[in-house]
Design an enzyme around this catalytic site. Structure first.
Site, PDB file in Angstrom:
ATOM      1  N   LYS A 169       1.255   4.134  -2.827  1.00  9.20           N
ATOM      2  CA  LYS A 169       1.045   5.650  -2.477  1.00  9.20           C
ATOM      3  C   LYS A 169       1.950   6.475  -3.099  1.00  9.20           C
ATOM      4  O   LYS A 169       1.643   7.555  -3.545  1.00  9.20           O
ATOM      5  CB  LYS A 169       0.351   5.773  -1.358  1.00  9.20           C
ATOM      6  CG  LYS A 169      -1.158   5.030  -1.056  1.00  9.20           C
ATOM      7  CD  LYS A 169      -2.203   5.491  -2.183  1.00  9.20           C
ATOM      8  CE  LYS A 169      -3.542   5.072  -1.692  1.00  9.20           C
ATOM      9  NZ  LYS A 169      -4.659   5.714  -2.522  1.00  9.20           N
ATOM     10  N   TYR A 195       1.057  -1.248   0.016  1.00  8.09           N
ATOM     11  CA  TYR A 195       0.076  -0.117   0.024  1.00  8.09           C
ATOM     12  C   TYR A 195       0.799   1.214  -0.060  1.00  8.09           C
ATOM     13  O   TYR A 195       0.662   2.220  -0.666  1.00  8.09           O
ATOM     14  CB  TYR A 195      -0.900  -0.081   1.220  1.00  8.09           C
ATOM     15  CG  TYR A 195      -1.858   1.346   1.348  1.00  8.09           C
ATOM     16  CD1 TYR A 195      -3.153   1.448   0.621  1.00  8.09           C
ATOM     17  CD2 TYR A 195      -1.680   2.341   2.289  1.00  8.09           C
ATOM     18  CE1 TYR A 195      -3.696   2.218   0.622  1.00  8.09           C
ATOM     19  CE2 TYR A 195      -2.206   3.179   2.279  1.00  8.09           C
ATOM     20  CZ  TYR A 195      -3.610   3.365   1.273  1.00  8.09           C
ATOM     21  OH  TYR A 195      -4.320   4.364   1.785  1.00  8.09           O
TER      22      TYR A 195
HETATM   23  N1  LIG Z   1      -9.334   6.790   5.270  1.00  9.03           N
HETATM   24  C1  LIG Z   1      -8.235   7.092   5.539  1.00  9.03           C
HETATM   25  O1  LIG Z   1      -7.836   6.870   6.620  1.00  9.03           O
HETATM   26  C2  LIG Z   1      -7.484   7.237   4.385  1.00  9.03           C
HETATM   27  C3  LIG Z   1      -6.102   7.547   4.569  1.00  9.03           C
HETATM   28  C4  LIG Z   1      -4.994   7.710   3.614  1.00  9.03           C
HETATM   29  C5  LIG Z   1      -5.553   7.735   2.332  1.00  9.03           C
HETATM   30  N2  LIG Z   1      -6.863   7.156   2.091  1.00  9.03           N
HETATM   31  C6  LIG Z   1      -7.243   7.171   0.393  1.00  9.03           C
HETATM   32  O2  LIG Z   1      -8.288   7.871   0.464  1.00  9.03           O
HETATM   33  C7  LIG Z   1      -9.015   7.125  -0.511  1.00  9.03           C
HETATM   34  C8  LIG Z   1     -10.485   6.737  -0.218  1.00  9.03           C
HETATM   35  O3  LIG Z   1     -10.257   5.844   0.914  1.00  9.03           O
HETATM   36  P1  LIG Z   1     -11.676   5.749   2.006  1.00  9.03           P
HETATM   37  O4  LIG Z   1     -11.039   5.464   3.235  1.00  9.03           O
HETATM   38  O5  LIG Z   1     -12.630   6.622   1.615  1.00  9.03           O
HETATM   39  O6  LIG Z   1     -11.883   4.090   1.319  1.00  9.03           O
HETATM   40  P2  LIG Z   1     -13.516   3.432   1.098  1.00  9.03           P
HETATM   41  O7  LIG Z   1     -13.027   2.033   1.272  1.00  9.03           O
HETATM   42  O8  LIG Z   1     -14.452   4.003   1.920  1.00  9.03           O
HETATM   43  O9  LIG Z   1     -13.849   3.851  -0.348  1.00  9.03           O
HETATM   44  C9  LIG Z   1     -13.114   3.479  -1.341  1.00  9.03           C
HETATM   45  C10 LIG Z   1     -13.933   3.157  -2.717  1.00  9.03           C
HETATM   46  O10 LIG Z   1     -13.176   2.698  -3.730  1.00  9.03           O
HETATM   47  C11 LIG Z   1     -14.003   1.414  -4.177  1.00  9.03           C
HETATM   48  N3  LIG Z   1     -13.040   0.771  -4.806  1.00  9.03           N
HETATM   49  C12 LIG Z   1     -12.103  -0.017  -4.315  1.00  9.03           C
HETATM   50  N4  LIG Z   1     -11.676  -0.696  -5.576  1.00  9.03           N
HETATM   51  C13 LIG Z   1     -11.902  -0.189  -6.506  1.00  9.03           C
HETATM   52  C14 LIG Z   1     -11.745  -0.341  -7.824  1.00  9.03           C
HETATM   53  N5  LIG Z   1     -10.618  -1.400  -8.070  1.00  9.03           N
HETATM   54  N6  LIG Z   1     -12.191   0.119  -8.988  1.00  9.03           N
HETATM   55  C15 LIG Z   1     -13.047   1.139  -8.643  1.00  9.03           C
HETATM   56  N7  LIG Z   1     -13.596   1.466  -7.326  1.00  9.03           N
HETATM   57  C16 LIG Z   1     -13.053   0.699  -6.270  1.00  9.03           C
HETATM   58  C17 LIG Z   1     -14.584   0.815  -3.140  1.00  9.03           C
HETATM   59  O11 LIG Z   1     -15.746   0.110  -3.585  1.00  9.03           O
HETATM   60  C18 LIG Z   1     -15.082   2.221  -2.447  1.00  9.03           C
HETATM   61  O12 LIG Z   1     -16.384   2.684  -2.566  1.00  9.03           O
HETATM   62  C19 LIG Z   1      -8.409   5.969  -1.070  1.00  9.03           C
HETATM   63  O13 LIG Z   1      -7.314   6.270  -2.118  1.00  9.03           O
HETATM   64  C20 LIG Z   1      -7.447   5.664   0.180  1.00  9.03           C
HETATM   65  O14 LIG Z   1      -6.073   5.059  -0.066  1.00  9.03           O
HETATM   66  C21 LIG Z   1      -7.822   7.028   2.941  1.00  9.03           C
END
Ligand SMILES: NC(=O)c1ccc[n+]([C@@H]2O[C@H](COP(=O)([O-])OP(=O)(O)OC[C@H]3O[C@@H](n4cnc5c(N)ncnc54)[C@H](O)[C@@H]3O)[C@@H](O)[C@H]2O)c1
Length: 265
Positions: A158, A154
């Protein structure tokens, strides 16, 4: 369609991974700011649900599959209109594991979704934006791109997203397309709340930040909308960190941690 035609309040933004979490919150915020919102997600029911609440366009798309991204680009632009803004929030997460316990299938799929998928989406929509002479892309990276963490696939994916963002910003700048990244810290989306409740974190992530708390999804959405909008018209190729001060606090451990709040009068 010229760039001038697309400078109205009704610009189209596509949010990939907009079916939940940060992407869904960003959809609501951008709709409230006047954008027309298309939602793509591997979870087609979630894409349809969010798009219908926002009065937008929803479609199923696995960002890791080249043909689905290309088909999606054609479908969105034919049925909804030219995409001006794109947010890539789809990602795959991994458990904390040492390299000898991390299955290669997880490594491969994580890189395929997070890095190759982000590239495929940027290629499909960025190329179309560049041909029209206007557009703004926001890729979602992570604080895992900035510091050392035991999430080897991961974190690597990123960090590569940040690099890709810089490269494509150089590629399409003269064509009027800006490409930026946002790196959230631990953000209280429903998926993370569930993990917190089930005790899957070794400690509360909020205790490791300067602000002493986790990030709220709308705080990340604000940064994304800012970069997508003309308010950021001279900003391209950056990685905007929205981490409640995780990065600055991390080096304070050897000094006993960040200072507690002083007593209030
Ligand atoms: N929440 C956190 O703490 C956090 C921290 C750092 C970075 N992020 C990043 O923020 C972004 C959103 O994360 P989140 O926490 O809202 O996650 P989440 O799981 O709530 O949302 C992610 C969405 O992406 C969709 N998804 C997954 N794989 C997919 C694919 N192959 N094709 C199309 N859609 C796909 C899922 O169905 C989901 O709806 C991500 O890039 C994540 O890495 C999140």
């Amino acid at each position: 369609m010229t760039a001038a035609d697309m400078t109205g309040a009704d610009r189209i933004v596509l949010i990939i991974g907009g079916g939940s979490g940060i992407g869904e919150t960003t959809g609501h915020l951008m709709r409230a700011r006047g954008w027309r919102v298309a939602i793509a997600d591997r979870d087609s029911a979630a894409a349809t649900r969010v798009a219908s609440v926002l009065g937008g366009y929803g479609l199923a798309m696995d960002i890791a599959v080249e043909a689905e991204v290309e088909r999606g680009a054609v479908a969105i632009e034919e049925k909804f209109g030219p995409v001006y803004g794109m947010v890539v929030a789809a990602a795959m997460f991994q458990d904390v594991l040492p390299p000898d316990k991390l299955p290669m299938a997880v490594w491969d799929r994580t890189l395929q979704v997070n890095l190759t998928g982000t590239y495929l989406a940027n290629r499909a929509f960025g190329t179309r934006m560049a041909r029209r002479g206007a557009g703004s892309i926001v890729n979602i990276a992570s604080i895992a791109a900035l510091g050392s963490m035991p999430v080897h696939a991961y974190g690597t994916s990123k960090a590569a997203v940040v690099s890709l963002t810089r490269n494509l910003a150089g590629e399409w700048g003269r064509a009027g397309v800006r490409v930026n990244a946002v790196s959230p810290g631990s953000t209280l989306v429903p998926r993370v709340e569930e993990r917190l409740k089930s005790g899957r974190y070794a400690a509360d992530p909020g205790t490791f930040t300067a602000l002493g708390r986790m990030v709220r999804p709308n705080e990340v959405a604000e940064a994304i909308e800012f970069l997508a909008s003309d308010r950021a018209s001279a900003i391209t190729g950056i990685n905007l960190v929205v981490d409640a001060g995780w990065h600055v606090a991390s080096t304070w451990a050897q000094h006993g941690g960040v200072r507690p709040a002083p007593k209030r009068d």
